[in-house]
Design a protein around this motif. Sequence first.
Motif, short mmCIF file in Angstrom:
data_model
loop_
_atom_site.label_atom_id
_atom_site.label_comp_id
_atom_site.label_asym_id
_atom_site.label_seq_id
_atom_site.Cartn_x
_atom_site.Cartn_y
_atom_site.Cartn_z
N TYR A 15 42.21 36.03 42.09
CA TYR A 15 42.75 35.56 40.93
C TYR A 15 43.36 34.16 40.81
O TYR A 15 44.28 33.97 41.73
CB TYR A 15 43.36 36.58 40.31
N HIS A 22 45.85 40.16 33.34
CA HIS A 22 45.72 40.65 31.78
C HIS A 22 44.55 41.84 31.86
O HIS A 22 44.26 42.33 33.10
CB HIS A 22 45.35 39.62 30.95
N THR A 25 41.39 41.13 34.06
CA THR A 25 41.72 40.93 35.63
C THR A 25 41.98 42.30 35.83
O THR A 25 41.40 43.07 37.10
CB THR A 25 42.49 39.88 35.89
N TYR A 27 40.80 45.01 34.79
CA TYR A 27 39.63 45.86 34.67
C TYR A 27 38.71 45.75 36.04
O TYR A 27 38.48 46.89 36.33
CB TYR A 27 38.73 45.23 33.26
N TYR A 242 37.30 36.42 51.10
CA TYR A 242 36.84 37.57 51.37
C TYR A 242 36.70 37.82 52.91
O TYR A 242 36.74 38.86 53.29
CB TYR A 242 35.48 37.75 50.67
N VAL A 275 32.76 41.15 40.59
CA VAL A 275 33.14 39.58 39.80
C VAL A 275 32.80 40.03 38.23
O VAL A 275 32.22 40.79 38.04
CB VAL A 275 32.36 38.46 40.36
N GLY A 276 33.58 38.98 37.51
CA GLY A 276 33.11 38.93 36.15
C GLY A 276 31.85 37.98 35.87
O GLY A 276 31.42 37.51 36.85
N LYS A 277 31.08 38.48 34.72
CA LYS A 277 29.72 37.62 34.67
C LYS A 277 30.05 36.11 34.72
O LYS A 277 28.94 35.51 34.89
CB LYS A 277 29.13 37.97 33.40
N ILE A 279 31.47 34.23 36.71
CA ILE A 279 31.65 33.69 38.06
C ILE A 279 30.57 34.32 38.80
O ILE A 279 30.58 33.98 40.18
CB ILE A 279 33.10 33.74 38.83
N HIS A 305 30.30 42.23 36.16
CA HIS A 305 30.48 43.23 35.07
C HIS A 305 30.68 42.20 33.83
O HIS A 305 30.81 40.93 33.91
CB HIS A 305 31.85 43.98 35.36
N GLY A 306 30.80 42.99 32.73
CA GLY A 306 30.69 42.15 31.50
C GLY A 306 32.21 41.91 31.12
O GLY A 306 32.92 42.07 31.88
N PHE A 307 32.21 41.21 29.92
CA PHE A 307 33.72 41.02 29.30
C PHE A 307 34.35 42.10 28.61
O PHE A 307 33.44 42.64 27.66
CB PHE A 307 33.53 39.50 28.64
N LEU A 308 35.46 42.32 28.67
CA LEU A 308 36.10 43.13 27.50
C LEU A 308 36.17 42.11 26.07
O LEU A 308 36.75 40.93 26.24
CB LEU A 308 37.43 43.65 28.14
N LYS A 314 35.73 37.48 23.61
CA LYS A 314 36.43 37.48 24.78
C LYS A 314 37.86 37.40 24.71
O LYS A 314 38.32 36.46 24.20
CB LYS A 314 35.89 36.44 25.70
N1 MSP Z 1 39.79 32.22 41.27
C1 MSP Z 1 38.57 32.41 40.54
C2 MSP Z 1 37.67 33.67 41.52
C3 MSP Z 1 37.68 33.12 42.90
S1 MSP Z 1 36.88 34.51 43.69
C4 MSP Z 1 36.42 33.80 45.31
C5 MSP Z 1 38.60 33.05 39.21
N2 MSP Z 1 39.83 33.63 39.09
S2 MSP Z 1 40.27 34.22 37.63
O1 MSP Z 1 41.59 34.58 37.59
O2 MSP Z 1 39.92 33.49 36.60
O3 MSP Z 1 39.34 35.40 37.52
C6 MSP Z 1 39.19 35.83 36.29
C7 MSP Z 1 38.34 37.26 36.73
O4 MSP Z 1 38.61 37.98 35.49
C8 MSP Z 1 36.84 36.77 36.53
O5 MSP Z 1 36.00 37.73 37.09
C9 MSP Z 1 36.51 37.09 34.95
O6 MSP Z 1 35.22 37.32 34.90
C10 MSP Z 1 37.46 38.48 34.65
N3 MSP Z 1 37.90 38.17 33.24
C11 MSP Z 1 38.66 37.45 32.80
N4 MSP Z 1 38.66 37.68 31.47
C12 MSP Z 1 37.80 38.80 31.17
C13 MSP Z 1 37.52 39.64 30.06
N5 MSP Z 1 37.96 39.50 28.86
N6 MSP Z 1 36.94 40.71 30.40
C14 MSP Z 1 36.56 41.27 31.71
N7 MSP Z 1 36.73 40.40 32.72
C15 MSP Z 1 37.19 38.96 32.34
O7 MSP Z 1 37.79 32.95 38.38
#
Ligand code: MSP
Length: 539
Positions: A15, A22, A25, A27, A242, A275-277, A279, A305-308, A314
Amino acid sequence: MSQPKGTYSITTPIYYVNAAPHLGTAYTTIAADAVARYQRMNGYDVAFVTGMDEHGQKVADTAADKGMAPQEWCDSMEPAFRDAWKDLDISYTDFVRTTEPRHQRSVRKFWQELHDKGYLYKGSYEGWYCVHEETYYAESDLEKNDDGEFVCPDCKRPVQLMASGEENWFFKLSDFQDKLLALYEERPEFIRPETRRNEIVSFVERGLKDLSISRSTFDWGVPLPFDEDHVAYVWADALIAYLTGIGYANAAADGGDGARGDEFERRWPMQYHFVGKDITRFHCVIWPAMLMAAGLPITHTVFGHGFLLTKGEKMSKSKGNALRPADLAGIFGVDAYRYYFMSDVQFGADGSISMERMVQVYNNELANTWGNLVSRVTNMTKKYFGSKVPAAPADAAATKDNPLRSMADALYVEYDGAMALVDFTKAIGAVQALAARVNLYVEESAPWNLAKDEAKAGELAAVIYNSLEAIRIIAAYLAPFMPNTSAEVFRRLGLNDVFAIDDIAAACAWGGLPAGNAVEIGDPLFPRLDVDAIDMDME
Ligand code: MSP
């Protein structure tokens, strides 16, 4: 401890340090934790990697805004993540910070190898870049705002035109188009769910451009070993975390202390990247191409996965509607919080969440069904058997007319199948169906009537034994989702640590609850909640 079945490795995204954890993340992280906990109970030697993505322009800019050095800013964010995951009982095995020396070694080793193999070249780049998303966009993908400026199609912020003449290192991603399409074809399970797979396939079919993997106009990143003026561009740095999390580049030959031995060889490739959708593309296009170039096998499944969503939007910190996980855990308890997101939001789909719905699920499924079942059966055990697990007569209803046993015996196959596919809603549904059946069984058997008739003592013992035994099995299967409650139920049944289980199928074989165990009643596991008394909104 029985012999492990093998290794099972899973990751969350690494992250960005800019925002504290939040609900979004949390989730992903809770989902990965449920898998990690279950597969340990299922006999696997599990690695669960999470961490923080600390490099790049956005982090450097944020640190500057705060008047801090980037490293200082990142260090100050580490406790926010570690504490949030501790509070949610996340059992990660490695927490990778991309500023750690071991990760720097990984990044350098990885790109040196691709450089040596001829997959990199130096070129100049002119293009649009969104600092917030840390992503390059083609002009055709951009949108315009009211002032006529180009804005990012994802976050709607203005994009920057990267200076022409800036030299970057490029990865020959375009060489991998056919190989990637062949991968998607041969291994349909590589991208799940299916909808994401279709999006990725058509994206790659449209053709791939080479990828800029370095920047030389700022230095907050890992310098490339073959050109120290360049640092690896964020994704070319973060994805490699990873590998770091399971001991890549840890050998003495790589400058490491060798302490993790052959762990990397044992654990790579992994079973899942969650991962979230948003990314998924980085993980399903860039990442497998990087791995192919390095000659490494490819992760079994990237699950996007999807978004909350709250009121259809979102949830995100920038939109000001990001609740802290601790806020919800404070109201519902950690276990109920984890349970709600895993059971009520189908993993893979977007899910609308609301306080009303969360209270409803809590009251129906946890207070009324599961919590109530534990209370009433432990209470009856006290009343009729002096708080000791009764011995069920072998020839009584224990074996004959026992609808619970057949259901419990069928549970492993159904639950394990659902967990392997990370269908948490289905896995939990199968366990809850048993809990509902036990409640019904108690109604049908009416122990309070059996207790009035001396001749029915054996039947009464059987009903109570069967109900307690089903409770033990339900607690074991709910443990990956609700670790504290299940540990408590095991304790109340006089059993050992539920997380000592390393063969859940065997542990849940019918009849495992020893007669004579002391049973404790305890407070209600899930006291009922009144939505009107909760002074907090998810919006
Ligand atoms: N740093 C990159 C990931 C690099 S992985 C090699 C990144 N970080 S992030 O902090 O933005 O990650 C956010 C993660 O949380 C993502 O998978 C994103 O899809 C997820 N979510 C952020 N808001 C979200 C929602 N409202 N609902 C569900 N997941 C969501 O991206």
